[in-house]
Write an enzyme that holds these catalytic residues in place. Structure first.
Site, PDB file in Angstrom:
ATOM      1  N   GLY A   1      44.223  32.158  42.053  1.00 21.31           N
ATOM      2  CA  GLY A   1      43.624  33.394  42.565  1.00 21.31           C
ATOM      3  C   GLY A   1      43.501  33.391  44.075  1.00 21.31           C
ATOM      4  N   ASP A   2      43.179  34.567  44.644  1.00 17.03           N
ATOM      5  CA  ASP A   2      42.979  34.725  46.092  1.00 17.03           C
ATOM      6  C   ASP A   2      44.214  34.379  46.919  1.00 17.03           C
ATOM      7  OD1 ASP A   2      40.344  35.407  45.508  1.00 17.03           O
ATOM      8  OD2 ASP A   2      39.691  33.318  45.622  1.00 17.03           O
TER       9      ASP A   2
ATOM     10  N   LYS B   1      46.984  38.815  46.977  1.00 16.22           N
ATOM     11  CA  LYS B   1      47.605  39.859  46.142  1.00 16.22           C
ATOM     12  C   LYS B   1      47.291  41.244  46.673  1.00 16.22           C
ATOM     13  CE  LYS B   1      45.357  38.248  42.628  1.00 16.22           C
ATOM     14  NZ  LYS B   1      44.802  37.008  43.218  1.00 16.22           N
TER      15      LYS B   1
ATOM     16  N   GLY C   1      38.462  40.035  43.880  1.00 10.70           N
ATOM     17  CA  GLY C   1      38.092  40.528  45.214  1.00 10.70           C
ATOM     18  C   GLY C   1      39.357  40.547  46.036  1.00 10.70           C
ATOM     19  N   HIS C   2      39.858  41.729  46.339  1.00 11.19           N
ATOM     20  CA  HIS C   2      41.138  41.861  47.042  1.00 11.19           C
ATOM     21  C   HIS C   2      40.906  42.444  48.428  1.00 11.19           C
ATOM     22  CE1 HIS C   2      43.485  41.920  42.973  1.00 11.19           C
ATOM     23  NE2 HIS C   2      42.731  40.867  43.140  1.00 11.19           N
TER      24      HIS C   2
ATOM     25  N   GLN D   1      43.227  37.631  39.612  1.00  4.27           N
ATOM     26  CA  GLN D   1      43.133  36.185  39.352  1.00  4.27           C
ATOM     27  C   GLN D   1      44.509  35.530  39.584  1.00  4.27           C
ATOM     28  OE1 GLN D   1      41.374  38.339  36.725  1.00  4.27           O
ATOM     29  NE2 GLN D   1      39.896  38.246  38.366  1.00  4.27           N
TER      30      GLN D   1
ATOM     31  N   THR E   1      35.868  36.320  48.200  1.00  3.58           N
ATOM     32  CA  THR E   1      35.625  37.736  48.498  1.00  3.58           C
ATOM     33  C   THR E   1      34.534  38.330  47.602  1.00  3.58           C
ATOM     34  OG1 THR E   1      37.997  37.811  48.935  1.00  3.58           O
ATOM     35  CG2 THR E   1      36.882  39.922  48.841  1.00  3.58           C
TER      36      THR E   1
ATOM     37  N   GLY F   1      49.482  36.436  58.710  1.00  9.72           N
ATOM     38  CA  GLY F   1      48.181  36.925  59.158  1.00  9.72           C
ATOM     39  C   GLY F   1      47.644  37.910  58.128  1.00  9.72           C
TER      40      GLY F   1
HETATM   41  P1  GDP Z   1      43.528  38.293  46.525  1.00  7.27           P
HETATM   42  O1  GDP Z   1      42.361  38.118  45.647  1.00  7.27           O
HETATM   43  O2  GDP Z   1      44.743  37.593  45.996  1.00  7.27           O
HETATM   44  O3  GDP Z   1      43.809  39.710  46.883  1.00  7.27           O
HETATM   45  O4  GDP Z   1      43.169  37.529  47.896  1.00  7.27           O
HETATM   46  P2  GDP Z   1      41.771  37.616  48.706  1.00  7.27           P
HETATM   47  O5  GDP Z   1      41.719  38.887  49.430  1.00  7.27           O
HETATM   48  O6  GDP Z   1      40.635  37.268  47.815  1.00  7.27           O
HETATM   49  O7  GDP Z   1      41.927  36.373  49.671  1.00  7.27           O
HETATM   50  C1  GDP Z   1      42.975  36.260  50.563  1.00  7.27           C
HETATM   51  C2  GDP Z   1      42.409  36.162  51.980  1.00  7.27           C
HETATM   52  O8  GDP Z   1      43.434  35.790  52.869  1.00  7.27           O
HETATM   53  C3  GDP Z   1      41.882  37.482  52.507  1.00  7.27           C
HETATM   54  O9  GDP Z   1      40.816  37.224  53.369  1.00  7.27           O
HETATM   55  C4  GDP Z   1      43.065  38.051  53.250  1.00  7.27           C
HETATM   56  O10 GDP Z   1      42.683  38.952  54.302  1.00  7.27           O
HETATM   57  C5  GDP Z   1      43.661  36.804  53.834  1.00  7.27           C
HETATM   58  N1  GDP Z   1      45.123  36.819  54.021  1.00  7.27           N
HETATM   59  C6  GDP Z   1      46.093  37.361  53.245  1.00  7.27           C
HETATM   60  N2  GDP Z   1      47.317  37.043  53.723  1.00  7.27           N
HETATM   61  C7  GDP Z   1      47.117  36.305  54.833  1.00  7.27           C
HETATM   62  C8  GDP Z   1      48.002  35.650  55.760  1.00  7.27           C
HETATM   63  O11 GDP Z   1      49.228  35.681  55.638  1.00  7.27           O
HETATM   64  N3  GDP Z   1      47.398  34.961  56.776  1.00  7.27           N
HETATM   65  C9  GDP Z   1      46.046  34.878  56.917  1.00  7.27           C
HETATM   66  N4  GDP Z   1      45.553  34.174  57.934  1.00  7.27           N
HETATM   67  N5  GDP Z   1      45.199  35.478  56.072  1.00  7.27           N
HETATM   68  C10 GDP Z   1      45.731  36.163  55.038  1.00  7.27           C
HETATM   69  P1  IMO Z   2      41.221  37.470  42.564  1.00  8.54           P
HETATM   70  O1  IMO Z   2      41.794  38.637  41.823  1.00  8.54           O
HETATM   71  C1  IMO Z   2      39.676  33.402  42.423  1.00  8.54           C
HETATM   72  C2  IMO Z   2      37.504  32.226  38.823  1.00  8.54           C
HETATM   73  C3  IMO Z   2      36.031  31.907  38.981  1.00  8.54           C
HETATM   74  C4  IMO Z   2      35.881  30.837  37.910  1.00  8.54           C
HETATM   75  C5  IMO Z   2      36.778  31.332  36.790  1.00  8.54           C
HETATM   76  C6  IMO Z   2      36.063  32.111  35.699  1.00  8.54           C
HETATM   77  O2  IMO Z   2      40.388  37.844  43.740  1.00  8.54           O
HETATM   78  O3  IMO Z   2      42.259  36.444  42.856  1.00  8.54           O
HETATM   79  P2  IMO Z   2      35.049  34.577  35.604  1.00  8.54           P
HETATM   80  O4  IMO Z   2      33.958  35.222  36.392  1.00  8.54           O
HETATM   81  O5  IMO Z   2      36.366  35.281  35.692  1.00  8.54           O
HETATM   82  O6  IMO Z   2      34.663  34.301  34.170  1.00  8.54           O
HETATM   83  O7  IMO Z   2      35.232  33.119  36.281  1.00  8.54           O
HETATM   84  O8  IMO Z   2      37.735  32.195  37.425  1.00  8.54           O
HETATM   85  N1  IMO Z   2      37.925  33.554  39.305  1.00  8.54           N
HETATM   86  C7  IMO Z   2      38.607  33.745  40.438  1.00  8.54           C
HETATM   87  N2  IMO Z   2      38.979  32.887  41.406  1.00  8.54           N
HETATM   88  N3  IMO Z   2      40.032  34.694  42.510  1.00  8.54           N
HETATM   89  C8  IMO Z   2      39.704  35.578  41.534  1.00  8.54           C
HETATM   90  O9  IMO Z   2      40.170  36.840  41.511  1.00  8.54           O
HETATM   91  C9  IMO Z   2      38.917  35.121  40.457  1.00  8.54           C
HETATM   92  N4  IMO Z   2      38.390  35.713  39.366  1.00  8.54           N
HETATM   93  C10 IMO Z   2      37.803  34.744  38.657  1.00  8.54           C
HETATM   94  O10 IMO Z   2      35.745  31.415  40.258  1.00  8.54           O
HETATM   95  O11 IMO Z   2      36.416  29.625  38.376  1.00  8.54           O
HETATM   96 MG    MG Z   3      40.387  37.430  45.739  1.00  5.14          MG
END
Ligand code: GDP
Ligand code: IMO
Ligand code: MG
Length: 426
Positions: free
Chosen positions: A15-16, A19, A43-44, A226, A301, A417
């Protein structure tokens, strides 16, 4: 490949992976963005025109005025959280009439959140580290076939009947299984009836709209939530979420068949992070891990927790390529690795002196694996303004080429970035 203009985005790690950023970039030329699983545990983050948006359930296409957005039936919807998210976006001047929520989606009610919190507390040192948003308990009710759906809550009478049917059991569960307190039926009913009426205009059978959009040749993006290793089946069970973030989940959760999918884009960071508990064998529990955490601003996030950081794991990416049928990879956050003299990528694992090339099914075995690394020279040049592969320093190019070679999957996008502009096609 199908003849349709459809792409599924999947997180290739835990995750994170960025996306939201990739979905937002692709949304510029898309007609529709679909969320098919998960809930507001996601959290996107999107940084557009200098503004930061943190989306939890509303698809990332919402920032574009011509992109329709669907929250599909495989998601779980917290009516309170979604109402607040929609209101906040409307306040920012966005047009939310393009959002549609599927009538079949299950809802998260206060007892699910209570259950999530109480069950995590009771697990002591075996905690999953959930987001405490009630995701797991809502999916439990769904599979137990006692859940309440969007089509139920938008009808005030049906909602009351369904809530009455489950209420005594839920309160007993909270107070007798755990040491929780009873919830107030009338208060919950009245409060959630209000959210339901707010959400009612958005609720339709989205499968019809989605089907018509796809067969008319329009462009549709499925925005995964995720990541592969958090998948209930293929992930690092039990340290997973309760839905199916893998590519197949996009079909089940949105109500279309696999023959409608054209391509599957896996999204990964140039290193690995994880938030929550569970095995992570390339984790760097040292100053370098803290350096990556700081430079990469690796803070969850949704929950604000610090993300665990470690080296890139090619075993994981190969696994993600296989189980999702990835057609290409997007590698984000390459910029975070700038100024690290030596970079490492795990190419395989050592388990009891045997070399393992495939990700393992059993987390107990995984915990006893050690990574086998290949070293790469780092780079010092600031790459945040690079607009193409050829502008990257030689060692960054070699690093990306190694990812392609180790995964046998082409890289189609690179992130340097967090903003929309800091991403280029290969
Ligand atoms: P998601 O859940 O997959 O949408 O990802 P999140 O938003 O939770 O976490 C990704 C984090 O990395 C966010 O704070 C984005 O703004 C940041 N991010 C995404 N792509 C890049 C990148 O290429 N470089 C940097 N430095 N940050 C990035
Ligand atoms: P995005 O879409 C990262 C993780 C939680 C925990 C496990 C189970 O932003 O990538 P839950 O509340 O779903 O039952 O928790 O999954 N988890 C994530 N980790 N990014 C996410 O979503 C997540 N959604 C759930 O931290 O380990
Ligand atoms: Mg996220």
């Amino acid at each position: 490949m199908s003849k349709y203009n459809t792409t599924v985005l999947v997180g290739a790690q835990w995750g994170d992976e960025g996306k939201g950023k990739i979905a937002d970039i692709l949304a510029e030329n898309a007609d529709m963005i679909v969320r098919a699983q998960g809930g507001n545990n996601a959290g996107h983050t999107i940084i557009a025109n200098g503004k930061t948006f943190k989306l939890h359930l509303v698809p990332s296409g919402i920032l574009y005025p011509n992109c329709d957005c669907i929250i599909g039936m495989g998601t779980v919807i917290d009516p309170k959280a979604l109402t607040e998210e929609i209101k906040a976006l409307v306040k920012l001047g966005l047009n939310l009439s393009r959002l549609k929520i599927d009538l079949r989606a299950h809802v998260i009610l206060p007892y699910h959140i209570e259950q999530d919190i109480l069950s995590e507390t009771a697990l002591n040192n075996l905690k999953i580290g959930t987001t405490k948003k009630g995701i797991g308990p809502a999916y439990m009710d769904k599979t137990k076939r006692s859940g309440i759906r969007m089509c139920d809550i938008i009808d005030p009478l049906t909602f009351k009947q369904k809530l009455e049917q489950t209420w005594e059991y839920k309160n007993k569960y909270l107070t007798q299984m755990y040491d929780g307190t009873k919830l107030d039926f009338t208060k919950t009913l009245n409060e959630y009836r209000e959210y339901a009426q707010f959400l009612k205009p958005y609720a339709i059978d989205t499968t019809i709209l989605l089907y018509k959009t796809i067969v008319s040749g329009k462009s549709v993006i499925f925005e995964g939530a995720q990541g592969t290793l958090l998948d209930l089946d293929v992930g690092t069970y039990p340290f997973v979420t309760s839905s199916h973030p893998v590519a197949g989940g996009a079909c089940v959760g949105s109500g279309i068949g696999p023959t409608f999918i054209n391509s599957v884009l896996g999204i990964a960071k140039a290193y690995t992070t994880r938030v929550g508990a569970g095995p992570f064998i390339t984790e760097l529990d040292d100053d370098l891990g803290r350096h990556i955490q700081e430079v990469g601003q690796e803070i969850g996030t949704t929950t604000g927790r610090s993300r665990r950081c470690g080296w890139l794991d090619a075993v994981i990416l190969r696994f993600a390529a296989r189980v999702n049928g990835l057609t290409s990879l997007a590698i984000n956050k390459l910029d975070t690795l700038t100024n690290i003299p030596v970079l490492k990528i795990a190419t395989s694992y050592n388990f009891k002196n045997q070399v393992i090339d495939d990700f393992v099914a059993d987390v107990n075995q995984l915990q006893h694996c050690t990574p086998i690394y290949r070293d790469f020279e780092g780079w010092t040049q600031d790459i945040r303004q690079c607009k193409s592969f050829k502008e990257l320093p030689k060692n960054a190019k070699l690093y990306l080429q190694a990812i392609q070679e180790l995964t046998q999957c082409p890289i189609s996008m690179v992130g340097v970035g967090p903003s929309r502009e800091q991403c280029f096609y290969m």
